[in-house]
Design a protein around this motif. Structure first.
Motif, mmCIF file in Angstrom:
data_model
loop_
_atom_site.group_PDB
_atom_site.id
_atom_site.type_symbol
_atom_site.label_atom_id
_atom_site.label_comp_id
_atom_site.label_asym_id
_atom_site.label_seq_id
_atom_site.Cartn_x
_atom_site.Cartn_y
_atom_site.Cartn_z
ATOM 1 N N ARG A 164 -49.223 -80.464 73.179
ATOM 2 C CA ARG A 164 -48.402 -79.652 73.412
ATOM 3 C C ARG A 164 -48.550 -78.259 72.576
ATOM 4 O O ARG A 164 -48.809 -78.602 71.497
ATOM 5 N N THR A 189 -59.452 -80.343 79.624
ATOM 6 C CA THR A 189 -58.673 -78.993 80.169
ATOM 7 C C THR A 189 -58.148 -78.651 78.882
ATOM 8 O O THR A 189 -57.309 -79.028 78.126
ATOM 9 N N ARG A 223 -48.707 -75.444 79.725
ATOM 10 C CA ARG A 223 -47.621 -76.400 79.098
ATOM 11 C C ARG A 223 -48.455 -77.350 78.212
ATOM 12 O O ARG A 223 -47.975 -78.026 77.556
ATOM 13 N N SER A 224 -49.651 -77.393 78.061
ATOM 14 C CA SER A 224 -50.342 -77.918 77.126
ATOM 15 C C SER A 224 -51.640 -77.319 76.478
ATOM 16 O O SER A 224 -52.224 -76.452 77.216
ATOM 17 N N VAL A 258 -54.051 -78.948 74.816
ATOM 18 C CA VAL A 258 -55.185 -79.685 75.327
ATOM 19 C C VAL A 258 -54.778 -80.739 76.128
ATOM 20 O O VAL A 258 -53.770 -81.407 76.088
ATOM 21 N N GLU A 259 -55.662 -81.200 77.169
ATOM 22 C CA GLU A 259 -55.403 -82.504 78.000
ATOM 23 C C GLU A 259 -56.770 -83.030 78.404
ATOM 24 O O GLU A 259 -57.723 -82.510 79.278
ATOM 25 N N ASP A 306 -60.339 -76.315 82.981
ATOM 26 C CA ASP A 306 -61.404 -77.167 82.673
ATOM 27 C C ASP A 306 -62.537 -76.677 82.011
ATOM 28 O O ASP A 306 -63.385 -75.665 82.638
ATOM 29 N N SER A 314 -50.501 -75.410 67.226
ATOM 30 C CA SER A 314 -50.550 -77.070 67.127
ATOM 31 C C SER A 314 -51.452 -77.682 66.070
ATOM 32 O O SER A 314 -52.295 -76.953 65.431
ATOM 33 N N ASP A 323 -57.073 -90.685 77.326
ATOM 34 C CA ASP A 323 -56.193 -89.908 77.840
ATOM 35 C C ASP A 323 -55.491 -89.219 76.808
ATOM 36 O O ASP A 323 -54.811 -89.982 75.832
ATOM 37 N N THR A 361 -52.785 -85.578 75.267
ATOM 38 C CA THR A 361 -52.333 -84.202 75.405
ATOM 39 C C THR A 361 -51.833 -83.813 74.335
ATOM 40 O O THR A 361 -51.326 -84.463 73.418
ATOM 41 N N THR A 420 -58.516 -86.390 79.912
ATOM 42 C CA THR A 420 -58.577 -87.476 81.173
ATOM 43 C C THR A 420 -59.499 -88.372 81.157
ATOM 44 O O THR A 420 -60.528 -87.568 81.504
#
Length: 491
Positions: free
Chosen positions: A32, A66, A6-7, A9-10, A71, A201, A28, A30, A12
């Motif tokens: 998509r 992530t 769903r992403s 890059v994420e 990760d 992206s 943080d 994200t 945190t």
């Protein structure tokens, strides 16, 4: 069947410090699939540090990364990022100047090997250059060091979008149009949107807010190492985006019109220059206290004319008359601006050594005093002006170059597209400084690829093929007239 992540890059709570300087304070973020994320903030906000972490050139001190659903924080590097389809066009270009365009392509595409790899690398990069920048004028066998900074930027961008065996999921564009003119910037933005619609992206970092607003799907604002705002681009306008960054927008006061109305016929001409390619003798002239803009497509003689003036201040030249001491603010700071082995203070003071001299020696206290004065005046972000100049972000390095010129005794300041990587707040401060210095009688010749910056000029000369093709007063100045003149032939 594996479900698509769903992403792409994420991040945190990603943190990074350099000694006492906290560059990222728990970010943080994200990204998509198939979106353009606009990333904005002042110089030193943490944008480039965050992108260096994502590109694998820096490791975070803490936090979770992530990428493509897994990760990666303990196993991430430049090579890993490339294998995962993450590419970065850095603000400080990373091409090898002693290699050709084709050889630089091979550096990031290791699958190009074996007999004939140069030809395949050359074909790969030329096809991508043709696709993104039609009419670019670059050849595969040219040494990168021989290219103008604008063409080097085109090569770096095209190289990031090339695909061989590795996939391409995300391209980071850090100030990608900083050395491009309006036409090539538009070509890049249109190509980027086409690629995004095809599923790639992009993260777009730019201090040209119009690019962010017009081409991003979502915008994230950073300040002091953290994210302070993030929402769909359609929910921002220029004023709300500037406000989110913590900058007060400057109202248009009509001051320049008033200056233009006050004819400076009593002021002496301090610059008279006939560009080397000019056949009919048309000259660029500037009077004391004027701000003169140089416009047109990149590489059409603007920088060459500035350098002609710079040299003309030091030796006789029948085509160039200069009546003031001269200082230059370089746009290509890495090649022509900073002294990389010196401190910030010494980089600022080098143009003013005569003022610091006591007998045959330089007074270090006077040099330090000037550096601290300009640190406050122009907002250079550093804990210590004795730190190396390369410890600064790109935008803060550019501030040091402004401080060098504006802190000197030069009555004529030449600015060679100097706002590369400078945030909108600093730009407004520099515009005000330029106007204030012009009111005191200092003259400016200002080459810029940004149309908005030309609005700060009293008059604008448009160049094409090394020749002046238009002389526009402030009242006559429009983007349409500049572009029309840029594509017209000299009169």
């Amino acid at each position: 069947m594996t479900e698509a992540p769903r992403s792409i890059v994420e991040f945190t709570d990603v943190a990074k410090s350099f000694g006492a300087v906290r560059a990222l304070a728990g970010v943080d973020l994200t990204v998509r699939p198939g979106e353009c994320l606009g990333l904005v903030g002042h110089n030193g906000a943490g944008k480039s540090t965050l992108m260096n972490v994502l590109a694998g050139t820096l490791a975070p001190d803490s936090g979770r990364m992530t990428i493509l659903g897994r990760d990666r924080v303990d196993e991430y590097s430049v090579a890993t990022a490339h294998q995962l389809g993450v590419r970065c066009v850095f603000q400080e270009l990373s091409l090898c100047p002693n290699l050709t365009v084709a050889e630089n392509t091979r550096v990031v595409q290791p699958s190009l090997k074996g007999w004939g790899w140069r030809a395949r690398a050359g074909a790969l990069i030329m096809d991508k250059l043709d696709e993104i920048f039609p009419g670019h004028g670059i050849t595969a066998n040219e040494l990168v060091g021989d290219l103008s900074i604008g063409r080097r930027q085109m090569v770096e961008i095209a190289r990031a979008f090339t695909v061989t065996e590795e996939p391409l999921h995300l391209v980071i564009l850090d100030e990608p149009t900083s050395s491009l003119d309006a036409v090539t910037s538009g070509q890049l933005m249109d190509y980027m949107r086409k690629d995004v619609e095809g599923g790639v992206s992009c993260i777009l970092i730019s201090h040209v807010l119009g690019e962010i607003l017009d081409y991003s799907d979502r915008i994230v604002v950073m300040k002091d190492g953290g994210v302070v705002a993030g929402k769909p681009a359609a929910e921002f306008d220029r004023d709300s985006l500037v406000a989110a960054m913590g900058t007060v927008a400057r109202e248009e006061s009509g001051e320049i019109k008033a200056r233009e109305a006050r004819i400076r016929s009593e002021e002496p001409v301090v610059v008279h220059v006939v560009p080397k390619g000019q056949k009919n003798g048309a000259a660029l002239e500037a009077r004391r206290g004027e701000v003169i803009g140089l416009a047109g497509l990149a590489g059409h003689g603007q920088t060459a004319t500035l350098l002609q003036v710079f040299r003309g201040a030091r030796r006789r030249d029948p085509a160039t008359r200069v009546g003031e001491a001269v200082a230059l603010v370089a746009g290509d700071r890495q090649t022509d601006g900073v002294f990389p082995l010196w401190s910030i203070a010494r980089n600022i003071g080098i143009r003013s050594l005569e003022r610091f001299r006591q007998g045959g020696l330089i007074d270090p206290a006077a040099e330090a005093l000037m550096a601290e004065e300009w640190k406050r005046k122009i907002g250079i972000k550093t804990p210590d002006m004795n730190d190396n100049i390369l410890s600064l972000s790109g935008g803060n390095q550019q501030k040091a170059l402004f401080a060098r010129a504006l802190g000197s005794d030069a009555g004529l300041v030449l600015m060679d597209d100097p706002m590369r990587g400078v945030d909108v707040g600093t730009k407004l401060e520099v515009y005000d400084l330029v106007r204030a210095e012009a009111d005191k009688g200092r003259t400016f010749l200002w080459y810029t690829t940004e149309m908005d910056e030309l609005q700060n000029c009293d008059r604008v000369f448009v160049f094409r093929n090394g020749v002046i093709v238009a002389d526009l007063s402030h009242d006559e100045l429009t983007e349409e007239k500049v572009l029309h003149s840029s594509f017209s032939e000299a009169v």
